[in-house]
Design an enzyme around this catalytic site. Structure first.
Site, PDB file in Angstrom:
ATOM      1  CB  CYS A 148     -51.374   0.831 -14.688  1.00  0.00           C
ATOM      2  SG  CYS A 148     -50.707   2.493 -14.562  1.00  0.00           S
ATOM      3  CB  CYS A 151     -50.234   2.231 -11.392  1.00  0.00           C
ATOM      4  SG  CYS A 151     -51.192   3.068 -12.660  1.00  0.00           S
ATOM      5  CG  ASP A 152     -49.605  -1.546 -10.293  1.00  0.00           C
ATOM      6  OD1 ASP A 152     -49.771  -0.843  -9.273  1.00  0.00           O
ATOM      7  OD2 ASP A 152     -50.547  -1.962 -10.992  1.00  0.00           O
TER       8      ASP A 152
END
Lengths: 326, 326
Positions: A148, A151-152
């Site tokens: 992701c 997200c990261d």
């Protein structure tokens, strides 16, 4: 004009009365659209979703949902959620872990140990990410290997990252990472990207995305964290490519475990088989969106399928024909 | 990554080169969604529409297009239009009056005497209103007999009006009129309304809408203007009902004349037959929305069909597979 608020059969004992007319499992485009229509049909409607919004909430920019020139995925799905609630649907933040036929109704069990009854089920569980299956991929998951970018991605400021895959998702991940990392590689086994052409134009404009085609990642290596990936053919004279992070976008698999439990027929690749009315082979069980054998995985298509699923549930529960003018 | 901006065949003479990859006829939910996707596929795209927005622009409140809790039809379609343009589609305000096969391309003729060439055609012409066919209906058209409450409702402030029909459109017309007229009758041949139940609830709350079921209008009468309608069974002791205005909402017929010209197969009721990819029986001709044999006439369904039609045109023109993640 008859009231339709109570459509449970009159001859049932009170303790057997399902709490809901329709339980929708999944809260993405398909699930929330189904909820909007189901509630507008005056059916008592519950959406069960671990994370309302679904996969799209990780998209920074959605430009292809008709009606919004540009909106973030999370904002778009907040609007869907608000609309479903304003129409009277309930939303339960929980995970449906099992569904079974319970006399003439369905019983849904959740992770938080709730047991919920309904007359009809709409499965809109979408897909799960396909994992990279090469040596080291599991070992370095969350230590350089990610699924992701939203997200990261922020961990990789001014670093070098690679994205595996040639789809729209891959392009979106690369574009997001290009604004954080100093260099982004796209590694794709095909000869050219298969994303929407407009995304290729956007990527060219960004200037720091380098595409490497006809190439597979065969191993990921590192010490404490990932530091390089091994390719199946040389790039720039070497099969080793030094990267700080690797984002895997190699597709998805339908989340159809619950459907399988219920005896719903699946395709060979695990998609729920539905007809044009979004009916499955099990009476009372409908499905919509990316979990189905849909011809095209797009938000607008999933939303339309959710509407058809809710309409089919309504027809089944009330025996009414629906021919809306809009 | 190949440029796909020019997909016309290289061996054509310049004067035969179609100006457009895709011409979309119709600018409602289906046509404009098709335009958004077609342009995003880098196809040179033209929408021809007499009145961009389509039938929905007469709706004061749209509450069932997923993504908007409440928006006027005109505002929603302005967003679609803006989005189609921002993606690069052109919009021509004109009426397509004929389409013919022209060698391997299609030639579209318009009311303003333009001749336009394209490689593919998407027909998204929607429906036309079904006319009331009883004695007097034609004579009093626009003199008491109307087909658009949004357009003509304002003439009936504090008057008595009737709406014929039991659908969503009929309910919307009645609700709009109830805020203008002192009394609104709904006359419907069925036993109960077949609109969305939530609309019945709204109508009850308004207080001045009276529904008369199992009843047909057999004649309309007046002097200079309409002043009464004749029913096929007595209401309140009489088959005569005094009304100042009559709004006809008895459905619609597919606007498929252009499709017929092209040899496109139609259903018995004149709908364009399409498969799940929105392909017609004529290669290069796709169709989407209310003009087709769609299972449900809703904006969101038409929009999704427009997207599928554009995707099918793109596949045909470029030979590419599309598997978008959203």
């Amino acid at each position: 004009m008859k009231s339709e608020k109570k459509i449970v059969k009159a001859d049932k004992k009170p303790e057997e009365k399902p709490a809901y007319d329709v339980i929708i499992i999944g809260g993405g485009f398909a699930g929330l659209s189904a909820a909007i229509y189901s509630a507008r049909y005056n059916l008592k409607t519950l959406v069960i979703s671990k994370q309302p919004g679904g996969a799209i909430i990780n998209a920074a920019h959605v430009e292809n949902y008709p009606g919004y020139v540009n909106i973030s995925g999370i904002e778009l799905m907040q609007k869907f959620e608000e609309q479903a609630k304003s129409c009277g649907a309930e939303i339960l933040i929980d995970d449906a872990i099992g569904v079974m036929k319970h006399k003439e109704e369905f019983k849904v069990e959740t992770e938080q140990q709730k047991e919920l009854l309904s007359n009809a089920i709409i499965i809109a569980t979408g897909t799960d990410r396909r994992k990279l299956e090469v040596p080291g991929a599991k070992e370095y998951e969350s230590k350089g290997v990610h699924y992701c970018a939203t997200c990261d991605g922020a961990f990789y400021k001014n670093k070098v990252v690679a994205v595996i895959g040639g789809s729209n998702s891959s392009a979106h991940a690369a574009m997001l990472l290009s604004r954080i990392a100093k260099q982004v590689y796209i590694l794709y086994r095909g000869e050219e990207m298969r994303c929407e052409p407009i995304l290729c134009t956007h990527m060219e404009e960004l200037g720091n995305i380098k595409m490497i085609f006809n190439t597979n990642v065969v191993q990921v290596k590192g010490t404490k964290f990932l530091d390089k990936i091994i390719l199946d053919r040389p790039f720039d004279g070497s099969v080793e490519l030094a990267v700080d992070g690797l984002f895997v976008e190699i597709g998805s698999v339908p989340s159809s475990a619950i459907a399988k439990q219920l005896g719903v027929e699946l395709t060979q690749s695990g998609e729920i088989k539905v007809n044009i009315q979004q009916e499955t082979n099990v009476k009372g069980v409908f499905a919509a969106g990316d979990v189905t054998n849909t011809p095209l995985r797009q938000g607008i298509i999933a939303a339309a399928q959710g509407v058809k699923a809710a309409t089919s549930a309504y027809k089944m529960l009330t025996g009414k024909k629906v021919t809306g003018a809009w």
